[in-house]
Design an enzyme around this catalytic site. Structure first.
Site, PDB file in Angstrom:
ATOM      1  N   ASP A   1       1.892   1.737   9.858  1.00  0.00           N
ATOM      2  CA  ASP A   1       1.977   0.301   9.590  1.00  0.00           C
ATOM      3  C   ASP A   1       0.673  -0.443   9.852  1.00  0.00           C
ATOM      4  O   ASP A   1       0.672  -1.624  10.211  1.00  0.00           O
ATOM      5  CB  ASP A   1       3.120  -0.346  10.405  1.00  0.00           C
ATOM      6  CG  ASP A   1       4.458   0.301  10.117  1.00  0.00           C
ATOM      7  OD1 ASP A   1       4.660   0.743   8.966  1.00  0.00           O
ATOM      8  OD2 ASP A   1       5.295   0.361  11.035  1.00  0.00           O
TER       9      ASP A   1
ATOM     10  N   LYS B   1      -2.050   0.138   5.381  1.00  0.00           N
ATOM     11  CA  LYS B   1      -2.594   1.097   4.404  1.00  0.00           C
ATOM     12  C   LYS B   1      -2.302   0.647   2.982  1.00  0.00           C
ATOM     13  O   LYS B   1      -3.140   0.766   2.099  1.00  0.00           O
ATOM     14  CB  LYS B   1      -2.000   2.502   4.646  1.00  0.00           C
ATOM     15  CG  LYS B   1      -2.329   3.070   6.016  1.00  0.00           C
ATOM     16  CD  LYS B   1      -1.628   4.388   6.262  1.00  0.00           C
ATOM     17  CE  LYS B   1      -0.122   4.280   6.375  1.00  0.00           C
ATOM     18  NZ  LYS B   1       0.380   3.530   7.529  1.00  0.00           N
TER      19      LYS B   1
ATOM     20  N   GLY C   1       6.742   2.559   4.525  1.00  0.00           N
ATOM     21  CA  GLY C   1       6.972   1.232   3.951  1.00  0.00           C
ATOM     22  C   GLY C   1       5.606   0.590   3.815  1.00  0.00           C
ATOM     23  O   GLY C   1       5.009   0.198   4.817  1.00  0.00           O
ATOM     24  N   HIS C   2       5.062   0.551   2.614  1.00  0.00           N
ATOM     25  CA  HIS C   2       3.714   0.036   2.389  1.00  0.00           C
ATOM     26  C   HIS C   2       3.788  -1.293   1.652  1.00  0.00           C
ATOM     27  O   HIS C   2       4.343  -1.370   0.558  1.00  0.00           O
ATOM     28  CB  HIS C   2       2.882   1.055   1.590  1.00  0.00           C
ATOM     29  CG  HIS C   2       2.639   2.334   2.347  1.00  0.00           C
ATOM     30  ND1 HIS C   2       1.899   3.376   1.860  1.00  0.00           N
ATOM     31  CD2 HIS C   2       3.032   2.719   3.595  1.00  0.00           C
ATOM     32  CE1 HIS C   2       1.850   4.354   2.765  1.00  0.00           C
ATOM     33  NE2 HIS C   2       2.545   3.971   3.811  1.00  0.00           N
TER      34      HIS C   2
ATOM     35  N   GLN D   1       2.372   7.036   7.274  1.00  0.00           N
ATOM     36  CA  GLN D   1       2.441   7.122   8.736  1.00  0.00           C
ATOM     37  C   GLN D   1       1.018   6.956   9.309  1.00  0.00           C
ATOM     38  O   GLN D   1       0.225   6.244   8.719  1.00  0.00           O
ATOM     39  CB  GLN D   1       3.102   8.421   9.208  1.00  0.00           C
ATOM     40  CG  GLN D   1       4.596   8.499   8.902  1.00  0.00           C
ATOM     41  CD  GLN D   1       4.935   8.830   7.461  1.00  0.00           C
ATOM     42  OE1 GLN D   1       4.491   9.822   6.924  1.00  0.00           O
ATOM     43  NE2 GLN D   1       5.754   8.004   6.819  1.00  0.00           N
TER      44      GLN D   1
END
Ligand code: GDP
Ligand code: IMO
Ligand code: MG
Length: 433
Positions: A13, A16, A40-41, A227
């Site tokens: 988080d 990225k 979750g990007h 990650q």
């Protein structure tokens, strides 16, 4: 030839998604190489916010190719939902997406086992995202995984036989180990996944061949890590990690591209530290006023599970180790603006262990890491807004000093500075492509 790997320096988080979306402007291809929909990007542009879980964050850029490599574990149901969701928002997902037919699938029993195992562990749980990631990678390594290519042509017959023995074993586990009545029906699962395969088939190909041919033709490729370094299964805070190789080296195995092709590795690091799920976090400030401030100003809520992220000061040894493990050529520091109101800012430069010994790196064993007390260096805050700044010269002196100190202590130059969630809220210090 330019092949840039983007990885997280902390526990995920770091921003990225934002950095990959930004840099895709200069790339031809953007490829995910590990993880699955545990990621979750977030990508923000034109006042719209998108959260991606599987599809690479470069998907919004016209004329670019998005790739899911063989190292990704794919939940076909989640993938199709994500494709449908993006298309419903007017985002093109079609010929611009290619998926490795050697990618392993997340099956219904993987999701069930992930959740059941966490429940059994009770207080000792890892705090997984519950997406079946760990069990899917376990089966891959145990040679009991299912791949897209298994559904092709004659392979289907073999798959039926293999699925039968795989699922029989899962059903035994469900009863004897997890003590549930959950039962997986081989025929039902086969039919469901064969139908999902039909929908995904147009996207499938040998992505290693595709990527290598593109690289040989001089195309620029961006590899998007999910990650972060300290969630890596080998080098992270084991066992509080994810089940894949999150480091830059993972881009090679996870996409079938040789290490000699990688030209740069950019590490994304938040200007402070966050973590979701369990595991050691020496600079954590949960329950303290500064921790609450970082959580609120940084809107630190998980993009996948909606859990509140634990927040703390920037941890130099953590990021310095990320620089070493990934061979980083540059750092992208995000969320600088979140620190704007602070009078003083601390950075951990080392730790004291149980015996009072000074350590300059974090022990890998989670038990030992949990007992560390950080040694801090205090820096002056800038107490003015950096939000949305796009020029290095516009940064307050104290903010420059903060970034210079991070660069000096971690051993990598800061090449990008993010001053807000939006694509344009960025200072480019050095161009990456
Ligand atoms: P990822 O998993 O590394 O892609 O990061 P996430 O998307 O899970 O979390 C990063 C969060 O920070 C998202 O909500 C982003 O929109 C937001 N973000 C990224 N860069 C910045 C920044 O420079 N400033 C602020 N305030 N928010 C940012
Ligand atoms: P992005 O790509 C932050 C964490 C989970 C848990 C551990 C194992 O958005 O940075 P898993 O479901 O992978 O078996 O969970 O890893 N985790 C993440 N934390 N960002 C992520 O992805 C994460 N993906 C997994 O919270 O602690
Ligand atoms: Mg995320």
């Amino acid at each position: 030839m330019t092949c840039v790997v983007i990885v997280g320096c902390q526990w995920g988080d770091e921003g990225k998604g934002k950095i990959v979306d930004l840099l895709t402007e200069h790339a031809d291809i953007v490829a995910r190489f590990q993880g699955g929909n545990n990621a979750g990007h977030t990508v923000v542009f034109d006042n719209r916010t998108y959260i991606l879980h599987l599809i690479p964050s470069g998907i919004f850029r016209k004329g670019k190719l998005a790739v899911l490599g063989n190292g990704v574990v794919v939940d076909p149901i989640a993938l199709l939902e994500e494709i449908d969701g993006l298309q419903a928002k007017g985002v093109t997902v079609g010929d611009n997406l290619r998926i490795s037919d050697e990618a392993n699938l997340i099956m219904p029993y993987h999701k069930a086992m992930d959740k059941l195992r966490e429940t059994l562990k009770g207080a000792g749980k890892i705090g997984t995202t519950g997406r079946g990631i760990g069990p899917a990678y376990e089966d891959k390594m145990a040679r009991g995984g299912v791949r897209f290519s298994d559904f092709r042509g004659n392979g289907r017959k073999d798959l039926c036989g293999r699925l039968k023995s795989i699922i029989e074993e899962k059903n035994v586990l469900m009863r004897s180990h997890f003590h549930t009545d959950a039962f997986f029906d081989v025929g039902e699962i086969y039919d469901q996944y064969a139908a999902l395969y039909q929908r995904i088939m147009p996207y499938l190909c040998d992505t290693s061949v595709l990527l290598n041919e593109a690289i040989d033709a001089g195309k620029a490729v961006l590899f998007e890590g999910a990650q972060g370094t300290h969630l890596d299964v080998d080098h992270g805070t084991y066992p509080y990690v994810t089940s894949s190789s999150t480091l830059a080296g993972g881009a090679c195995t996870g996409c079938g591209v040789g290490p000699t092709k990688i030209t740069d590795v950019i590490g994304v690091a938040k200007a402070y530290t966050t973590r979701v799920g369990e595991g050691p976090f020496p600079t954590e400030l949960t329950g303290q006023a500064v921790g609450e401030l970082l959580q609120k100003r940084g809107q630190e809520i998980g993009a996948t599970t909606g859990r509140v992220r634990r927040c703390g000061w920037f941890d130099v040894p953590l990021v310095r180790e990320a620089v070493r493990l990934n061979g980083m050529t540059g750092l992208a520091i995000t969320k600088l603006d979140v620190l704007d109101t602070l009078e003083h800012i601390e950075i951990a430069v080392g730790y004291r262990d149980r015996e009072g010994e000074i350590l300059t790196s974090m022990p890998h064993h989670a038990g030992a890491a949990a007992e560390l007390v950080p040694e801090y260096e205090e820096l002056a805050g800038w107490e003015s807004s950096t939000r949305g700044l796009t020029k290095l010269s516009a940064l307050p002196k104290a903010a420059r000093r903060y970034l210079d100190r991070i660069s000096e202590l971690t051993g990598a130059p800061v090449v990008l500075i993010s001053t807000g969630p939006s694509r344009e809220e960025t200072i480019v210090v050095e161009s990456v492509f």
